[in-house]
Motif scaffolding. Structure first.
Motif, PDB file in Angstrom:
ATOM      1  N   ASP A   1       0.846  -1.189   0.000  1.00 24.72           N
ATOM      2  CA  ASP A   1       0.000   0.000   0.000  1.00 24.72           C
ATOM      3  C   ASP A   1       0.883   1.240   0.000  1.00 24.72           C
ATOM      4  O   ASP A   1       1.238   1.758   1.057  1.00 24.72           O
ATOM      5  CB  ASP A   1      -0.904  -0.008   1.225  1.00 24.72           C
ATOM      6  N   GLY A   2       1.266   1.696  -1.175  1.00 27.49           N
ATOM      7  CA  GLY A   2       2.074   2.903  -1.289  1.00 27.49           C
ATOM      8  C   GLY A   2       3.525   2.675  -0.937  1.00 27.49           C
ATOM      9  O   GLY A   2       3.967   1.555  -0.701  1.00 27.49           O
ATOM     10  N   PRO A   3       4.279   3.782  -0.885  1.00 26.47           N
ATOM     11  CA  PRO A   3       5.718   3.677  -0.616  1.00 26.47           C
ATOM     12  C   PRO A   3       6.011   3.393   0.855  1.00 26.47           C
ATOM     13  O   PRO A   3       5.143   3.541   1.720  1.00 26.47           O
ATOM     14  CB  PRO A   3       6.243   5.060  -1.012  1.00 26.47           C
ATOM     15  N   THR A   4       7.235   2.996   1.126  1.00 27.89           N
ATOM     16  CA  THR A   4       7.701   2.828   2.505  1.00 27.89           C
ATOM     17  C   THR A   4       7.717   4.205   3.159  1.00 27.89           C
ATOM     18  O   THR A   4       8.195   5.170   2.563  1.00 27.89           O
ATOM     19  CB  THR A   4       9.106   2.205   2.525  1.00 27.89           C
ATOM     20  N   GLU A   5       7.176   4.272   4.370  1.00 30.45           N
ATOM     21  CA  GLU A   5       7.142   5.539   5.101  1.00 30.45           C
ATOM     22  C   GLU A   5       8.278   5.567   6.104  1.00 30.45           C
ATOM     23  O   GLU A   5       8.569   4.561   6.751  1.00 30.45           O
ATOM     24  CB  GLU A   5       5.804   5.715   5.810  1.00 30.45           C
ATOM     25  N   VAL A   6       8.926   6.723   6.228  1.00 30.60           N
ATOM     26  CA  VAL A   6      10.070   6.868   7.134  1.00 30.60           C
ATOM     27  C   VAL A   6       9.810   8.010   8.099  1.00 30.60           C
ATOM     28  O   VAL A   6       9.476   9.119   7.680  1.00 30.60           O
ATOM     29  CB  VAL A   6      11.373   7.142   6.345  1.00 30.60           C
ATOM     30  N   ILE A   7       9.948   7.721   9.382  1.00 31.33           N
ATOM     31  CA  ILE A   7       9.976   8.754  10.408  1.00 31.33           C
ATOM     32  C   ILE A   7      11.426   8.769  10.884  1.00 31.33           C
ATOM     33  O   ILE A   7      11.874   7.853  11.589  1.00 31.33           O
ATOM     34  CB  ILE A   7       9.002   8.461  11.568  1.00 31.33           C
ATOM     35  N   GLU A   8      12.173   9.766  10.420  1.00 31.51           N
ATOM     36  CA  GLU A   8      13.621   9.834  10.661  1.00 31.51           C
ATOM     37  C   GLU A   8      13.964   9.631  12.134  1.00 31.51           C
ATOM     38  O   GLU A   8      13.332  10.206  13.014  1.00 31.51           O
ATOM     39  CB  GLU A   8      14.181  11.173  10.190  1.00 31.51           C
ATOM     40  N   GLY A   9      14.954   8.785  12.363  1.00 33.15           N
ATOM     41  CA  GLY A   9      15.418   8.518  13.711  1.00 33.15           C
ATOM     42  C   GLY A   9      14.487   7.653  14.540  1.00 33.15           C
ATOM     43  O   GLY A   9      14.752   7.399  15.712  1.00 33.15           O
ATOM     44  N   MET A  10      13.376   7.191  13.932  1.00 34.01           N
ATOM     45  CA  MET A  10      12.428   6.375  14.673  1.00 34.01           C
ATOM     46  C   MET A  10      12.156   5.034  13.996  1.00 34.01           C
ATOM     47  O   MET A  10      12.513   3.992  14.514  1.00 34.01           O
ATOM     48  CB  MET A  10      11.124   7.141  14.887  1.00 34.01           C
ATOM     49  N   VAL A  11      11.507   5.073  12.805  1.00 33.01           N
ATOM     50  CA  VAL A  11      11.079   3.819  12.188  1.00 33.01           C
ATOM     51  C   VAL A  11      10.788   4.017  10.701  1.00 33.01           C
ATOM     52  O   VAL A  11      10.430   5.100  10.266  1.00 33.01           O
ATOM     53  CB  VAL A  11       9.814   3.273  12.906  1.00 33.01           C
ATOM     54  N   SER A  12      10.956   2.931   9.938  1.00 28.12           N
ATOM     55  CA  SER A  12      10.475   2.843   8.552  1.00 28.12           C
ATOM     56  C   SER A  12       9.404   1.774   8.535  1.00 28.12           C
ATOM     57  O   SER A  12       9.602   0.699   9.127  1.00 28.12           O
ATOM     58  CB  SER A  12      11.594   2.421   7.598  1.00 28.12           C
ATOM     59  N   THR A  13       8.286   2.048   7.860  1.00 26.73           N
ATOM     60  CA  THR A  13       7.201   1.070   7.806  1.00 26.73           C
ATOM     61  C   THR A  13       6.683   0.911   6.388  1.00 26.73           C
ATOM     62  O   THR A  13       6.749   1.837   5.578  1.00 26.73           O
ATOM     63  CB  THR A  13       6.018   1.484   8.709  1.00 26.73           C
ATOM     64  N   ALA A  14       6.169  -0.268   6.104  1.00 29.64           N
ATOM     65  CA  ALA A  14       5.566  -0.560   4.805  1.00 29.64           C
ATOM     66  C   ALA A  14       4.384  -1.497   5.034  1.00 29.64           C
ATOM     67  O   ALA A  14       4.541  -2.571   5.613  1.00 29.64           O
ATOM     68  CB  ALA A  14       6.577  -1.197   3.865  1.00 29.64           C
ATOM     69  N   THR A  15       3.206  -1.070   4.588  1.00 26.98           N
ATOM     70  CA  THR A  15       1.990  -1.876   4.731  1.00 26.98           C
ATOM     71  C   THR A  15       1.819  -2.763   3.503  1.00 26.98           C
ATOM     72  O   THR A  15       1.993  -2.308   2.374  1.00 26.98           O
ATOM     73  CB  THR A  15       0.761  -0.956   4.893  1.00 26.98           C
ATOM     74  N   PHE A  16       1.471  -4.022   3.750  1.00 22.71           N
ATOM     75  CA  PHE A  16       1.215  -4.959   2.670  1.00 22.71           C
ATOM     76  C   PHE A  16       0.006  -5.811   3.027  1.00 22.71           C
ATOM     77  O   PHE A  16      -0.554  -5.681   4.116  1.00 22.71           O
ATOM     78  CB  PHE A  16       2.458  -5.814   2.368  1.00 22.71           C
ATOM     79  N   TYR A  17      -0.435  -6.650   2.088  1.00 17.67           N
ATOM     80  CA  TYR A  17      -1.676  -7.395   2.276  1.00 17.67           C
ATOM     81  C   TYR A  17      -1.484  -8.889   2.026  1.00 17.67           C
ATOM     82  O   TYR A  17      -0.733  -9.287   1.140  1.00 17.67           O
ATOM     83  CB  TYR A  17      -2.751  -6.870   1.312  1.00 17.67           C
ATOM     84  N   ASP A  18      -2.218  -9.683   2.820  1.00 16.12           N
ATOM     85  CA  ASP A  18      -2.240 -11.118   2.573  1.00 16.12           C
ATOM     86  C   ASP A  18      -3.238 -11.388   1.446  1.00 16.12           C
ATOM     87  O   ASP A  18      -3.882 -10.454   0.948  1.00 16.12           O
ATOM     88  CB  ASP A  18      -2.540 -11.894   3.867  1.00 16.12           C
ATOM     89  N   PRO A  19      -3.401 -12.653   1.016  1.00 15.86           N
ATOM     90  CA  PRO A  19      -4.289 -12.937  -0.117  1.00 15.86           C
ATOM     91  C   PRO A  19      -5.750 -12.548   0.118  1.00 15.86           C
ATOM     92  O   PRO A  19      -6.501 -12.348  -0.836  1.00 15.86           O
ATOM     93  CB  PRO A  19      -4.150 -14.451  -0.301  1.00 15.86           C
ATOM     94  N   ASP A  20      -6.175 -12.431   1.390  1.00 15.32           N
ATOM     95  CA  ASP A  20      -7.551 -12.063   1.694  1.00 15.32           C
ATOM     96  C   ASP A  20      -7.734 -10.562   1.910  1.00 15.32           C
ATOM     97  O   ASP A  20      -8.819 -10.104   2.260  1.00 15.32           O
ATOM     98  CB  ASP A  20      -8.045 -12.815   2.929  1.00 15.32           C
ATOM     99  N   GLY A  21      -6.664  -9.783   1.732  1.00 17.37           N
ATOM    100  CA  GLY A  21      -6.754  -8.349   1.906  1.00 17.37           C
ATOM    101  C   GLY A  21      -6.527  -7.860   3.320  1.00 17.37           C
ATOM    102  O   GLY A  21      -6.742  -6.680   3.612  1.00 17.37           O
ATOM    103  N   ASN A  22      -6.086  -8.734   4.221  1.00 12.53           N
ATOM    104  CA  ASN A  22      -5.767  -8.312   5.580  1.00 12.53           C
ATOM    105  C   ASN A  22      -4.466  -7.517   5.570  1.00 12.53           C
ATOM    106  O   ASN A  22      -3.470  -7.953   4.992  1.00 12.53           O
ATOM    107  CB  ASN A  22      -5.616  -9.516   6.511  1.00 12.53           C
ATOM    108  N   ALA A  23      -4.488  -6.361   6.229  1.00 14.92           N
ATOM    109  CA  ALA A  23      -3.303  -5.519   6.276  1.00 14.92           C
ATOM    110  C   ALA A  23      -2.287  -6.055   7.275  1.00 14.92           C
ATOM    111  O   ALA A  23      -2.634  -6.491   8.377  1.00 14.92           O
ATOM    112  CB  ALA A  23      -3.691  -4.091   6.658  1.00 14.92           C
ATOM    113  N   LEU A  24      -1.029  -6.037   6.868  1.00 12.36           N
ATOM    114  CA  LEU A  24       0.123  -6.396   7.695  1.00 12.36           C
ATOM    115  C   LEU A  24       1.164  -5.304   7.467  1.00 12.36           C
ATOM    116  O   LEU A  24       1.067  -4.549   6.505  1.00 12.36           O
ATOM    117  CB  LEU A  24       0.691  -7.756   7.273  1.00 12.36           C
ATOM    118  N   MET A  25       2.150  -5.227   8.335  1.00 10.46           N
ATOM    119  CA  MET A  25       3.148  -4.186   8.162  1.00 10.46           C
ATOM    120  C   MET A  25       4.530  -4.702   8.515  1.00 10.46           C
ATOM    121  O   MET A  25       4.684  -5.530   9.418  1.00 10.46           O
ATOM    122  CB  MET A  25       2.794  -2.987   9.060  1.00 10.46           C
TER     123      MET A  25
END
Length: 124
Positions: free
Chosen positions: A92-116
């Motif tokens: 779901d979109g690009p990897t998000e970065v909060i500098e000095g804290m965390v990088s996150t990327a949301t993705f989906y399983d085959p049923d559309g459940n969000a995971l990160m």
């Protein structure tokens, strides 16, 4: 063999109206411990009673109950994302970065459940 190597951590992320009120509830009712409040990011993290499992509270004006997202820790988010995308996993979109804290990327399983995926950038 798995497409990515996960760390022995998971954060269960949920949206709440007021992180501070919700954090107090989890502290008082379930005995969790406060890890930190990141007010600039609208995020609070609590240690559950299970090793390697934290609860993340993301502040939303209109939270949607039942939308908990498991957040899996990885050492290299770019490599993990590339490996999953090579397997056809939808993000779901690009990897998000909060500098000095965390990088996150949301993705989906085959049923559309969000995971990160999340990479810790605190150096801790």
């Amino acid at each position: 063999m798995a497409a990515v190597t996960l760390e022995n951590t998971i954060t269960l992320a949920m949206s709440v109206k007021d992180r501070h009120v919700s954090a107090k509830w989890y502290l008082d009712m379930l005995g969790f411990d406060l890890i930190y409040h990141a007010d600039d990011a609208g995020w609070t993290e609590l240690q559950t009673k299970t090793d390697g499992v934290t609860l993340g509270l993301g502040e939303q004006a209109s939270p949607a109950p039942g939308n908990m997202v498991p957040v899996f820790g990885v050492a290299d988010i770019d490599a993990a994302r590339a490996a999953l995308e090579a397997e056809g996993v939808r993000f779901d979109g690009p990897t998000e970065v909060i500098e000095g804290m965390v990088s996150t990327a949301t993705f989906y399983d085959p049923d559309g459940n969000a995971l990160m995926l999340a990479q810790d950038l605190t150096g801790g």
